[in-house]
Design an enzyme around this catalytic site. Structure first.
Site, PDB file in Angstrom:
ATOM      1  N   HIS A  55      29.599   9.499  -8.795  1.00  0.00           N
ATOM      2  CA  HIS A  55      28.661   8.823  -9.682  1.00  0.00           C
ATOM      3  C   HIS A  55      29.251   7.531 -10.210  1.00  0.00           C
ATOM      4  O   HIS A  55      30.469   7.306 -10.167  1.00  0.00           O
ATOM      5  CB  HIS A  55      28.266   9.755 -10.820  1.00  0.00           C
ATOM      6  N   GLU A  57      29.761   6.332 -13.176  1.00  0.00           N
ATOM      7  CA  GLU A  57      30.759   6.431 -14.241  1.00  0.00           C
ATOM      8  C   GLU A  57      32.139   6.769 -13.683  1.00  0.00           C
ATOM      9  O   GLU A  57      33.155   6.214 -14.112  1.00  0.00           O
ATOM     10  CB  GLU A  57      30.348   7.503 -15.261  1.00  0.00           C
ATOM     11  N   THR A 200      -6.127   3.249   9.895  1.00  0.00           N
ATOM     12  CA  THR A 200      -5.147   2.216  10.228  1.00  0.00           C
ATOM     13  C   THR A 200      -4.458   2.525  11.546  1.00  0.00           C
ATOM     14  O   THR A 200      -4.227   1.633  12.369  1.00  0.00           O
ATOM     15  CB  THR A 200      -4.095   2.115   9.101  1.00  0.00           C
ATOM     16  N   ASP A 204      -4.891  -0.270  14.359  1.00  0.00           N
ATOM     17  CA  ASP A 204      -3.744  -1.160  14.576  1.00  0.00           C
ATOM     18  C   ASP A 204      -2.602  -0.539  15.371  1.00  0.00           C
ATOM     19  O   ASP A 204      -1.712  -1.269  15.822  1.00  0.00           O
ATOM     20  CB  ASP A 204      -3.190  -1.637  13.224  1.00  0.00           C
ATOM     21  N   GLY A 300      -5.259   0.201   5.083  1.00  0.00           N
ATOM     22  CA  GLY A 300      -6.478   0.955   4.884  1.00  0.00           C
ATOM     23  C   GLY A 300      -7.054   0.864   3.490  1.00  0.00           C
ATOM     24  O   GLY A 300      -6.498   1.453   2.559  1.00  0.00           O
ATOM     25  N   PRO A 301      -8.144   0.116   3.303  1.00  0.00           N
ATOM     26  CA  PRO A 301      -8.766  -0.006   1.976  1.00  0.00           C
ATOM     27  C   PRO A 301      -9.326   1.304   1.456  1.00  0.00           C
ATOM     28  O   PRO A 301      -9.341   1.537   0.248  1.00  0.00           O
ATOM     29  CB  PRO A 301      -9.871  -1.036   2.200  1.00  0.00           C
ATOM     30  N   LEU A 303      -8.159   4.542   1.965  1.00  0.00           N
ATOM     31  CA  LEU A 303      -7.087   5.378   1.434  1.00  0.00           C
ATOM     32  C   LEU A 303      -6.506   4.754   0.166  1.00  0.00           C
ATOM     33  O   LEU A 303      -6.233   5.462  -0.811  1.00  0.00           O
ATOM     34  CB  LEU A 303      -5.991   5.566   2.484  1.00  0.00           C
TER      35      LEU A 303
END
Length: 380
Positions: A55, A57, A200, A204, A300-301, A303
């Site tokens: 981590h 720290e 989509t 596409d 995709g408009p 979704l």
């Protein structure tokens, strides 16, 4: 309240360090840390570079060595008080003889949180809230996931200045320039999953992969976010590029849909329906079970509208090209808004020119955390 300039500089440095590992630490948070010695000089610094690694720290204290005694530790997230793959950071801080700890944001995790009280009980001065708003932004994905129990969702889209995501004939490649398209890959590289709709995929045939982006530590292994297709009716063609071997893929279908062909080729999860489409809350819950912390919603408009209407979008990244079409599909579909008063409100977080285009980032309004000392818990 007075803020020590040296401590503010140190916290800003800690935030910059934390940002280096965005996209690399999931399912852990990004954390940066700076240790000042008793004279207020920088003695050590570090950040959490990858899940399972030391981590922030611990890295900073190792660099500071004996100079940490009597000094101040500044960290972007409350030190953990939990034994996981690594030991509790609170113990490392106490053993190093640090006099004061300043952290930006409290750890909301039900197991790892509580470090501030542990430090205060050991006689360490503890303060919360320095540059909290900035720390919230750097660690937005993990904080959202931990607090809400679902992945953080960023909706990304590209459009013309009049909000069109494609021309009237359906053509959309390319609305934005090459610089903006590369920036999208940077965005993809920082997420755990990329979500697109079946529409989509059908229109596409996207890859939904990360290309041309190096990891922050220059490792050769590319980022491979999970590709998720929301495909209610199991329409994804078996020849689709999202089914190749470049990255793992999950197809989410309605629980009553025949997905036999897909199940023989790719991982499939069945979800309840909601208004004819998939239950998006159930989708995010499934992704959370798979340790997905951050989701990038692409394409995709329809979704996108469903996610916005459900209140499940935490950040919007819009790439706007200096073009006008006047016709063609809008970037956002029905989002459940009938009046201006009911609009979904966001705050502008950043506006940057990317090549010939403009990138606008907007987020949900933030709640500021006050700077305050932390008292030791009273024993009863």
């Amino acid at each position: 309240m007075f803020v020590d300039p040296a401590q503010e500089r140190a916290m800003r440095r800690a935030l910059a360090l934390a940002a280096r590992a965005r996209g690399e630490t999931s399912p852990n948070p990004v954390v940066g840390c700076v240790v000042l010695d008793a004279a207020g000089q920088v003695a050590g610094e570090g950040y959490h570079a990858y899940a399972g690694g030391p981590h922030a720290e611990v890295v900073a204290l190792r660099e500071a060595a004996g100079r940490a005694e009597g000094g101040t530790l500044l960290v972007t997230l409350e030190p953990c008080d939990h034994q996981g793959r690594t030991g509790p950071c609170t113990e490392a801080v106490i053993e190093a003889g640090v006099r004061r700890v300043v952290y930006a944001v409290a750890d909301p995790h039900p197991v790892a949180g509580g470090g501030a009280r542990r430090l205060a009980e050991a006689g360490v001065e503890v303060e919360e809230g320095l540059l909290a708003a900035e720390a919230e932004r750097v660690n937005a994905e993990w904080l959202t996931c931990t607090r809400l129990g679902r992945p953080h969702v960023t909706w990304k889209f590209a459009a013309t200045l009049d909000g069109r995501s494609a021309a009237a004939d359906g053509s959309s490649q390319w609305i934005t320039g090459p610089e903006a398209r590369h920036d999208v890959h940077e965005l993809r590289a920082r997420c755990d999953a990329i979500v697109a709709g079946s529409g989509t995929v059908l229109a596409d045939d996207p890859r939904l992969t990360v290309r041309g982006v190096h990891r922050h530590d220059h490792r050769l292994t590319p980022r491979r976010p999970l590709r998720v297709v929301a495909d209610t009716r199991a329409r994804t063609p078996l020849t689709s590029r999202v089914l190749d071997d470049e990255a793992p893929t999950l197809i989410a279908v309605a629980e009553d849909t025949d997905a036999t062909a897909l199940e023989g080729r790719v991982a499939v999860v069945r979800l309840p329906r909601d208004d004819g489409g998939l239950d998006l809350t159930a989708l995010l819950a499934e992704l959370r079970e798979r340790q997905i912390v951050s989701v990038l919603l692409e394409g995709g408009p329809t979704l996108a509208g469903s996610f916005v209407a459900a209140g499940l979008v935490d950040r919007v990244v819009a790439y706007l090209a200096p073009r006008l079409l006047g016709a063609g599909p809008a970037a956002l579909g029905d989002a459940g808004v009938a009046t201006l008063a009911a609009a979904h409100h966001l705050e502008i977080d950043d506006v940057t020119r990317i090549g010939t285009d403009l990138r606008i980032t907007a987020v949900r309004p933030a709640v500021e955390t006050p700077t305050r000392p932390v008292a030791a818990r009273r024993e009863t």
